[in-house]
Design an enzyme around this catalytic site. Structure first.
Site, PDB file in Angstrom:
ATOM      1  N   GLY A 161       0.827  -1.202   0.000  1.00 37.61           N
ATOM      2  CA  GLY A 161       0.000   0.000   0.000  1.00 37.61           C
ATOM      3  C   GLY A 161       0.853   1.240   0.000  1.00 37.61           C
ATOM      4  O   GLY A 161       1.992   1.227   0.469  1.00 37.61           O
ATOM      5  N   TYR A 219       2.261   9.587   3.330  1.00 36.78           N
ATOM      6  CA  TYR A 219       3.481   9.679   4.121  1.00 36.78           C
ATOM      7  C   TYR A 219       4.462   8.538   3.893  1.00 36.78           C
ATOM      8  O   TYR A 219       5.562   8.563   4.404  1.00 36.78           O
ATOM      9  CB  TYR A 219       3.140   9.755   5.615  1.00 36.78           C
ATOM     10  N   ASP A 253      -6.382  10.396  15.216  1.00 34.83           N
ATOM     11  CA  ASP A 253      -6.665   9.953  13.854  1.00 34.83           C
ATOM     12  C   ASP A 253      -7.388   8.603  13.862  1.00 34.83           C
ATOM     13  O   ASP A 253      -7.038   7.687  13.105  1.00 34.83           O
ATOM     14  CB  ASP A 253      -5.373   9.872  13.040  1.00 34.83           C
TER      15      ASP A 253
END
Length: 445
Positions: free
Chosen positions: A83, A87, A200
C-alpha cells in the site's frame, strides 16, 4: 648493444615502479573508501540509535540495520508493496524468524516526517494492549525512516466495509471489532499517565488480524494529554470527516475528540457508507451530518447496511439501534455532551452481552429503542428508555469469526491491493489527513 639493453631495463623498471605505485595508490584509495563508508554507516547507526534513545528514553525498541530491511523487502520490490499513502509506502517482508512483518518506509525526509516517526516510536514503546498494533522495531539510517510492525493479514476495517477485501462482515463481527477498538482507545485515555489522544481514529487505522481481532494503528499524529486540564491547544489535524468540529473550531484537543472520531466509525460499521462522498446530496456529503439527521429523526433504518439483514431477528435490530444511539451521542457538537470512551466501551460490552438475553427481552428493547429516537434532534442527548443488564455468569460468547479466514500472505500477488498497516490513505491526489477541511461545516450544530 649493451647500452641499449641497459636503457631498456631501466625503462622497464621505471614503468614497473610506476605501475606498482599506481596499483598501491588505488588499493589504498579503495581501502580508504570502504573504511569511510563503514565509518559513515556506523555513524548513521549510532545517530539513529541516539535518536531512538532520545525518543523512548531507553533502547527497548529493536533497531534494524538498513541492509536487513532492504534484504527483507527484496530491495523494496514492487511485488512486495502492500500500500502507498501520503506519508509512505508499506511492504511485506520477512526478517530473521521467517515471519511476515509490515515495513513502512516514510517517503518524505524532512523534520516533520522524522518528528512523526519519533512520536510514533515514543508512544508505541510506552503502551501495551492486545488491541493496539505492536511496533516490532525501526530503522533510522542512510537518511531513511522505517517502521516495522506486526503483519495484519485481514487488512483494514475500511477495506471490508467498502467491499474492497474479503467477504461482508456479519453484525456480530462488526460489533466485536467496535468493542475491541473502544477498549484500546479507553486504555490510551485512562490507563496511561499522561493520557494519550490518538487524533486519527478512523476505519482505515483499525486493522484486523488472522482471527479478525481489532488492532488500532498509526500513532503519527497522537499526542500526550494533560492531567491538570481538560484539553491541550494544538493545530487541528486528522482526516476529513472524522475531525471533532469543536477541535477544528477552537484548537482544543481532548479525549472527547477521539470519542467523536469513534462515533463516525460506529456509523461506518452500521451503514458501510463512505465517510465523505461527493456523490451524495450536498447536505449529506459528510457521513456524520447524515447520521445525525437520520438517527435524530428516528429513521435509523434508512442508513443500515442491507447486508446486515437487520430484520432477521429481534436482537440484531435492537442492537444496531442501540449502537446507532451511542454513535449519535458520540457525535454531539459540544464535547461535554459526549460520553467518555470508558462509558462507550462499557455500553458496547452490554450490547454484546445482550445477545444472550431471552428473546422477549430483546423484543422489548427493540420497541424501546425505536421510540427513544423517534423525536427530531433538538441539540440534547437521546437516551434509551431501558437498557439490557449484562448477564451474570456468561462463560462464552457467540462465535464472531467468519467461517473463512485469510491465509497469511499465501501468494504475494494476491495481497498487493491490501495494506497490513495504515499509511495515511490518499486524499484527493494523495494529500491525506490535512490540518483543516471545509467539509466539517456540514456537521449539524
Amino acid at each position: 648493444m649493451s647500452g641499449r639493453c641497459g636503457g631498456t631495463t631501466r625503462v622497464g623498471v621505471l614503468v614497473g615502479g610506476i605501475l606498482a605505485g599506481a596499483f598501491l595508490m588505488a588499493a589504498v584509495g579503495i581501502i580508504c573508501f570502504f573504511l569511510q563508508r563503514r565509518s559513515r554507516h556506523l555513524k548513521n547507526q549510532m545517530s539513529g540509535k541516539r535518536l531512538l534513545n532520545e525518543a523512548t528514553g531507553s533502547s527497548s525498541v529493536p533497531f534494524f540495520p538498513y541492509k536487513d530491511i532492504e534484504r527483507a523487502t527484496n530491495g523494496f520490490s514492487e511485488k512486495q508493496r502492500l500500500g502507498t499513502g501520503a506519508y509512505g509506502t508499506v511492504y511485506a517482508g520477512k526478517l530473521h524468524n521467517d515471519e511476515w512483518v509490515a515495513i513502512k518506509k516514510i517517503r518524505h525526509r524532512d523534520p516533520e516526517s522524522a518528528q512523526q516517526v519519533m512520536n510514533e516510536v515514543k508512544l508505541l514503546s510506552s503502551v501495551s494492549h492486545p488491541n493496539l498494533l505492536r511496533l516490532l522495531g525501526c530503522c533510522i539510517e542512510n537518511g531513511e525512516h522505517i517502521l516495522v510492525y506486526e503483519y495484519m493479514p485481514n487488512g483494514t476495517l475500511s477495506q471490508h466495509l467498502q467491499r474492497e477485501k474479503g467477504a461482508v462482515l456479519p453484525w456480530t463481527v462488526r460489533l466485536t471489532i467496535a468493542a475491541e477498538t473502544s477498549h484500546a482507545i479507553t486504555h490510551l485515555h485512562t490507563a496511561m499517565n499522561p493520557p494519550i489522544y490518538h487524533r486519527d481514529i478512523k476505519s482505515s487505522n483499525i486493522l484486523l488480524d488472522i482471527n479478525f481481532n481489532s488492532k488500532v494503528a498509526d500513532f503519527g499524529l497522537s499526542r500526550f494529554g494533560m492531567m491538570d486540564d481538560s484539553h491541550i491547544s494544538t493545530a487541528p489535524q486528522g482526516t476529513p470527516g472524522y475531525v471533532d468540529p469543536q477541535y477544528h473550531q477552537n484548537y482544543h484537543l481532548s479525549d472527547k475528540s477521539d470519542v467523536y472520531s469513534f462515533g463516525v466509525v460506529l456509523v461506518e460499521i452500521i451503514s458501510a457508507l463512505k465517510v465523505v462522498d461527493f456523490s451524495r446530496p450536498h447536505s449529506e456529503i459528510n457521513l456524520a451530518a447524515l447520521a445525525i439527521d437520520r438517527i435524530g429523526k428516528g429513521r435509523v433504518d434508512e442508513i443500515i447496511d442491507p447486508f446486515l439483514e437487520p430484520n432477521r431477528d429481534a436482537w440484531t435490530l435492537s442492537s444496531i439501534h442501540r449502537v446507532a444511539e451511542l454513535a449519535f451521542r458520540c457525535l454531539a457538537f459540544h464535547r461535554d455532551m459526549r460520553p467518555t470512551m470508558m462509558e462507550v466501551s462499557d455500553e458496547l460490552e452490554q450490547i454484546r452481552a445482550s445477545s444472550w438475553a431471552p428473546l422477549e427481552d430483546n423484543m422489548c428493547v427493540a420497541s424501546s429503542v425505536a421510540s427513544s429516537v423517534s423525536s427530531p434532534y433538538n441539540g440534547s442527548e437521546i437516551s434509551l428508555s431501558s437498557t439490557i443488564a449484562k448477564m451474570a455468569g456468561i462463560g462464552s460468547r457467540r462465535s464472531v469469526v467468519p467461517c473463512k479466514t485469510v491465509d497469511v500472505l499465501p501468494e504475494m500477488d494476491e495481497s498487493m491491493d491490501s495494506s497490513p498497516v495504515s499509511v495515511q490513505d490518499p486524499w484527493l491526489s494523495e494529500q491525506s489527513s490535512p490540518s483543516t477541511n471545509s467539509l466539517l461545516g456540514n456537521v449539524a450544530r
